[in-house]
Design a protein around this motif. Structure first.
Motif, PDB file in Angstrom:
ATOM      1  N   ALA A   3     -19.653  10.115   5.458  1.00  0.00           N
ATOM      2  CA  ALA A   3     -18.407   9.461   5.880  1.00  0.00           C
ATOM      3  C   ALA A   3     -18.762   8.117   6.501  1.00  0.00           C
ATOM      4  N   PRO A   4     -18.340   7.016   5.885  1.00  0.00           N
ATOM      5  CA  PRO A   4     -18.719   5.705   6.412  1.00  0.00           C
ATOM      6  C   PRO A   4     -17.904   5.302   7.631  1.00  0.00           C
ATOM      7  N   ASN A   5     -18.525   4.506   8.472  1.00  0.00           N
ATOM      8  CA  ASN A   5     -17.821   3.852   9.570  1.00  0.00           C
ATOM      9  C   ASN A   5     -17.600   2.417   9.087  1.00  0.00           C
ATOM     10  N   LEU A   6     -16.524   2.214   8.364  1.00  0.00           N
ATOM     11  CA  LEU A   6     -16.289   0.919   7.713  1.00  0.00           C
ATOM     12  C   LEU A   6     -16.115  -0.220   8.700  1.00  0.00           C
ATOM     13  N   ASP A   7     -15.527   0.051   9.863  1.00  0.00           N
ATOM     14  CA  ASP A   7     -15.380  -1.008  10.860  1.00  0.00           C
ATOM     15  C   ASP A   7     -16.750  -1.507  11.309  1.00  0.00           C
ATOM     16  N   ALA A   8     -17.661  -0.580  11.589  1.00  0.00           N
ATOM     17  CA  ALA A   8     -19.005  -0.973  12.019  1.00  0.00           C
ATOM     18  C   ALA A   8     -19.744  -1.699  10.902  1.00  0.00           C
ATOM     19  N   LEU A   9     -19.641  -1.193   9.679  1.00  0.00           N
ATOM     20  CA  LEU A   9     -20.322  -1.837   8.557  1.00  0.00           C
ATOM     21  C   LEU A   9     -19.766  -3.233   8.308  1.00  0.00           C
ATOM     22  N   ASN A  10     -18.461  -3.379   8.336  1.00  0.00           N
ATOM     23  CA  ASN A  10     -17.862  -4.704   8.120  1.00  0.00           C
ATOM     24  C   ASN A  10     -18.256  -5.672   9.232  1.00  0.00           C
TER      25      ASN A  10
END
Length: 192
Positions: A3-10
Motif C-alpha cells: 500500500a503506497p503512501n502517495l503523499d510521502a512519495l510525491n
C-alpha cells in the motif's frame, strides 16, 4: 502489492531545498523543532550507536559563530570572498541545527557507516523541515571542516565533527526546480 503512501512519495519526488539566504523569520519554536529533531533521529543507525547529536544554533548565537568564522578565516589566510562566504550563513541565519557526527568505538560498526548515518540524519532533518512547511537548506563549507572552528564555535571534542548545518526558517519564495540527474546515466541494472 504494498500500500503506497502517495503523499510521502510525491513529496520526495518534488522536494527542493530552499537557499538559506532566502529564509526569513520566523523560525520554528522549540516545540516545533523538537518534533523535527525526533523525525531526524529515526534515521537508520546500525548497531544503535547514535553516532550523531544535535546542536541548535538560535538567532542569538549566530553573530558569535559569524565572528568565529571571520577570525578563523583570517587565521587560515583565506581570501576575503571565502571568509565572507564562511560567515554569511551565520550572519543571515535565523535558526540552524548543527548535526554532529560522533564517532563511537565499535567492533561491529565501522567508522564509515557511522559517517553515513550522520549524513542520513542531515537529509532526514532537511526533509522533515520541508515536509512541515518550513524552508530549509543543508550547508557545510570550510567552517564545518575547520577543527579550530568546531572547537571554538561549537565546543566539539576530537572524536566529533560537523556533518552539516541545517538552516530552517520561513520560506520567502519557492525556488525554481533545477536539472536532476539522468537516471539512465547513473543506474546499472543487474539481472543475473
Amino acid at each position: 502489492m504494498p500500500a503506497p503512501n502517495l503523499d510521502a512519495l510525491n513529496f520526495l519526488l518534488a522536494r527542493r531545498s530552499r537557499p538559506a539566504k532566502t529564509l526569513l523569520a520566523p523560525a520554528p519554536d522549540r516545540a516545533t523543532l523538537e518534533k523535527l529533531l525526533t523525525a531526524a533521529a529515526r534515521t537508520p543507525d546500525h548497531g544503535k550507536l547514535e553516532p550523531w547529536r544535535f546542536i541548535v544554533i538560535e538567532k542569538g548565537a549566530m553573530a558569535r559563530l559569524a565572528d568565529v568564522a571571520q577570525d578563523r578565516g583570517t587565521a587560515l589566510g583565506l581570501d576575503a570572498e571565502q571568509i565572507i562566504k564562511g560567515r554569511t550563513q551565520f550572519d543571515q541565519g535565523h535558526l540552524a541545527v548543527a548535526v554532529i557526527e560522533v564517532q563511537k568505538p565499535s567492533p561491529k560498526i565501522p567508522p564509515l557507516e557511522q559517517t553515513y548515518s550522520a549524513g542520513a540524519v542531515c537529509l532526514a532533518l532537511l526533509n522533515a523541515a520541508l515536509a512541515a512547511g518550513w524552508g530549509a537548506n543543508w550547508l557545510s563549507g570550510w567552517p564545518s571542516h575547520d577543527r579550530d572552528f568546531m572547537t571554538q564555535a561549537l565546543g566539539l571534542d576530537a572524536h566529533e565533527r560537523v556533518a552539516g548545518f541545517i538552516h530552517i526558517a520561513t520560506e520567502s519564495s519557492a525556488p525554481p526546480d533545477r536539472p536532476r540527474p539522468d537516471l539512465t546515466a547513473i543506474t546499472t541494472w543487474l539481472d543475473t
